[in-house]
Design an enzyme around this catalytic site. Structure first.
Site, PDB file in Angstrom:
ATOM      1  N   SER A  37     -12.956  -5.280   2.105  1.00  0.00           N
ATOM      2  CA  SER A  37     -14.390  -4.269   0.879  1.00  0.00           C
ATOM      3  C   SER A  37     -15.542  -5.955   1.516  1.00  0.00           C
ATOM      4  O   SER A  37     -16.796  -5.339   0.353  1.00  0.00           O
ATOM      5  CB  SER A  37     -13.903  -5.053  -0.089  1.00  0.00           C
ATOM      6  N   LEU A  82     -18.223  -3.903   2.197  1.00  0.00           N
ATOM      7  CA  LEU A  82     -18.976  -2.807   1.615  1.00  0.00           C
ATOM      8  C   LEU A  82     -19.647  -2.410   0.476  1.00  0.00           C
ATOM      9  O   LEU A  82     -19.427  -1.860  -0.385  1.00  0.00           O
ATOM     10  CB  LEU A  82     -18.789  -1.078   2.449  1.00  0.00           C
ATOM     11  N   GLY A  83     -18.198  -4.039  -0.674  1.00  0.00           N
ATOM     12  CA  GLY A  83     -18.583  -3.666  -1.831  1.00  0.00           C
ATOM     13  C   GLY A  83     -17.295  -2.448  -2.562  1.00  0.00           C
ATOM     14  O   GLY A  83     -18.044  -1.794  -3.003  1.00  0.00           O
ATOM     15  N   ARG A  84     -16.112  -1.984  -1.562  1.00  0.00           N
ATOM     16  CA  ARG A  84     -15.168  -0.959  -1.937  1.00  0.00           C
ATOM     17  C   ARG A  84     -15.928   0.553  -1.791  1.00  0.00           C
ATOM     18  O   ARG A  84     -16.049   1.172  -3.081  1.00  0.00           O
ATOM     19  CB  ARG A  84     -15.108  -1.225  -3.087  1.00  0.00           C
ATOM     20  N   GLY A  85     -17.238  -0.050  -0.879  1.00  0.00           N
ATOM     21  CA  GLY A  85     -17.561   1.648  -0.786  1.00  0.00           C
ATOM     22  C   GLY A  85     -19.462   1.737  -1.551  1.00  0.00           C
ATOM     23  O   GLY A  85     -20.203   2.416  -1.649  1.00  0.00           O
ATOM     24  N   PHE A  86     -19.455   1.134  -2.770  1.00  0.00           N
ATOM     25  CA  PHE A  86     -20.768   0.832  -3.351  1.00  0.00           C
ATOM     26  C   PHE A  86     -22.179   0.483  -2.551  1.00  0.00           C
ATOM     27  O   PHE A  86     -23.317   1.253  -2.676  1.00  0.00           O
ATOM     28  CB  PHE A  86     -20.639  -0.457  -4.468  1.00  0.00           C
ATOM     29  N   SER A  88     -22.670   1.353  -0.174  1.00  0.00           N
ATOM     30  CA  SER A  88     -22.881   2.729   1.344  1.00  0.00           C
ATOM     31  C   SER A  88     -23.816   3.326  -0.063  1.00  0.00           C
ATOM     32  O   SER A  88     -24.237   3.869   1.035  1.00  0.00           O
ATOM     33  CB  SER A  88     -21.394   2.717   1.333  1.00  0.00           C
ATOM     34  N   HIS A 125       0.175 -11.761   1.159  1.00  0.00           N
ATOM     35  CA  HIS A 125      -0.931 -10.706   0.463  1.00  0.00           C
ATOM     36  C   HIS A 125      -1.455 -11.940  -0.935  1.00  0.00           C
ATOM     37  O   HIS A 125      -2.751 -11.527  -0.897  1.00  0.00           O
ATOM     38  CB  HIS A 125       0.025  -9.823  -0.078  1.00  0.00           C
ATOM     39  N   TYR A 132       0.486  -1.128  -0.048  1.00  0.00           N
ATOM     40  CA  TYR A 132       0.299  -0.170  -0.152  1.00  0.00           C
ATOM     41  C   TYR A 132       0.982   0.949   0.124  1.00  0.00           C
ATOM     42  O   TYR A 132       1.311   1.442   0.537  1.00  0.00           O
ATOM     43  CB  TYR A 132      -1.013  -0.144   0.797  1.00  0.00           C
TER      44      TYR A 132
END
Length: 351
Positions: free
Chosen positions: A216, A218-222, A224, A127, A60
């Protein structure tokens, strides 16, 4: 304020917060790095609420997220946390390469320890799986007493790592690795729109007593914000390239978000809280690690722990979010995942 409870992760003795914090987006992948001071405050706030499992990786940035955590955990904060990082992805000449050869392990671990400014990593993941090297060698064979392959064992004996994990590994890879040395946790993508791991990987982990860390969730924010999230992506955000956010798939996936939102309204919570609560209700061997860069979103995620779902609620959610409900692959073609993680047999290895 809800205090995050603690659970046992896996069967090797590791205890963590029931919800963790994915730190990747603070420094990389999801657009430009966020202000360091704000991110350190966010990490401290998370720890104060009981979120103690902090997840990062040397990939990262690369490296910058580990450096950020090192700064955030100075003083007495380190003793309050379970620190997870990863090795195995290197960036050379602008290309991403997966490495798992034994000679690489110690250098990667020593580098992470230095950047994190700690003496020990609580949970050390591979990873991605290097498919050129038998999984028994990378890195788990290193726990054996083979003189030429003793780096990982030495790292444990030296107190530099406590527990071993795998990320994006297939069921067969997990099983082979666990046969050599116990795996504490497997990190995988699991959410209302990523349910393919339920077929083989989740049952394998549970059979072997391995903890499950859901990234993920939350579906990479989707899950939300729905399409609004896609509209607001900044330059350099990795998600711009993901198949599920492309126009040909987005209209279908918008319908999934709208159905989740309708149920959330009935439950008196936000869509993200409902989606995260669904992951929490999968069992006490599952720890989701939603990422965020805002304290208000962190508090909202913690609120998911208070959302109670009945068997009827779970059935309704799973009926609208079936394994094939989301259109588009999770990653671009050729990106390493559990689907292409199988390694050669150990008998083929020549040291």
């Amino acid at each position: 304020m809800v205090k995050v409870p603690r659970i046992k992760l896996g069967s090797q003795g590791l205890e963590v917060s029931a919800q963790g914090l994915g730190c990747m987006g603070m420094s990389a992948v999801y657009g430009p790095p966020k202000p360091e001071h704000d991110m350190i405050n966010l990490i401290h706030h998370a720890i104060d609420t009981g979120i103690t499992l902090l997840d990062t990786s040397d990939a990262y940035g690369p490296h910058t997220n580990e450096i950020l955590l090192g700064k955030a955990l100075k003083g007495g904060e380190r003793e309050k946390t379970e620190l997870a990082t990863k090795f195995g992805i290197k960036f050379e000449n602008g290309n991403r390469e997966v490495y798992g050869d034994p000679e690489y392990v110690r250098a990667a671990c020593e580098g992470s320890l230095k950047r994190l400014e700690v003496d020990c990593i609580d949970l050390y993941y591979q990873h991605r799986i290097d498919t050129r090297v038998p999984i028994e060698i990378t890195p788990l064979r290193l726990f054996c007493l083979l003189e030429k392959m003793g780096e990982m064992k030495k790292l444990v004996e030296e107190g530099k790592i406590k527990y071993i994990g795998l990320s994006e590994a297939s069921a067969s890879t997990i099983r082979r690795a666990h046969a050599v040395h116990p795996i504490t946790a497997v990190q995988l993508e699991w959410s209302l729109w990523s349910r393919d791991v339920e077929d083989e990987i989740i049952p394998t982990c549970r059979e072997l007593g391995i903890g499950i860390v859901a990234y993920s969730p939350l579906g990479r924010g989707f899950l939300s914000l729905g399409p609004k999230m896609v509209e607001n992506l900044t330059d350099g955000d990795f998600r711009q390239n993901l198949p599920r956010f492309q126009p040909e798939n987005l209209e279908n996936n918008k319908k999934l978000y709208e159905r989740v939102s309708t149920i959330a309204l009935k439950k008196g919570c936000t869509p993200s809280q409902l989606a995260l609560a669904w992951v929490h209700h999968q069992g006490n061997d599952v720890v989701p690690i939603p990422g965020t860069t805002k304290i208000e979103n962190l508090q909202q995620n913690i609120g998911a722990l208070s959302v109670k779902l009945t068997p009827q609620d779970m059935a309704e959610l799973e009926s609208i979010a079936s394994a094939d409900a989301a259109k588009g692959d999770r990653y671009m073609d050729g990106f390493p995942t559990y689907l292409n993680s199988d390694t050669p047999p150990l008998s083929s290895w020549k040291a």
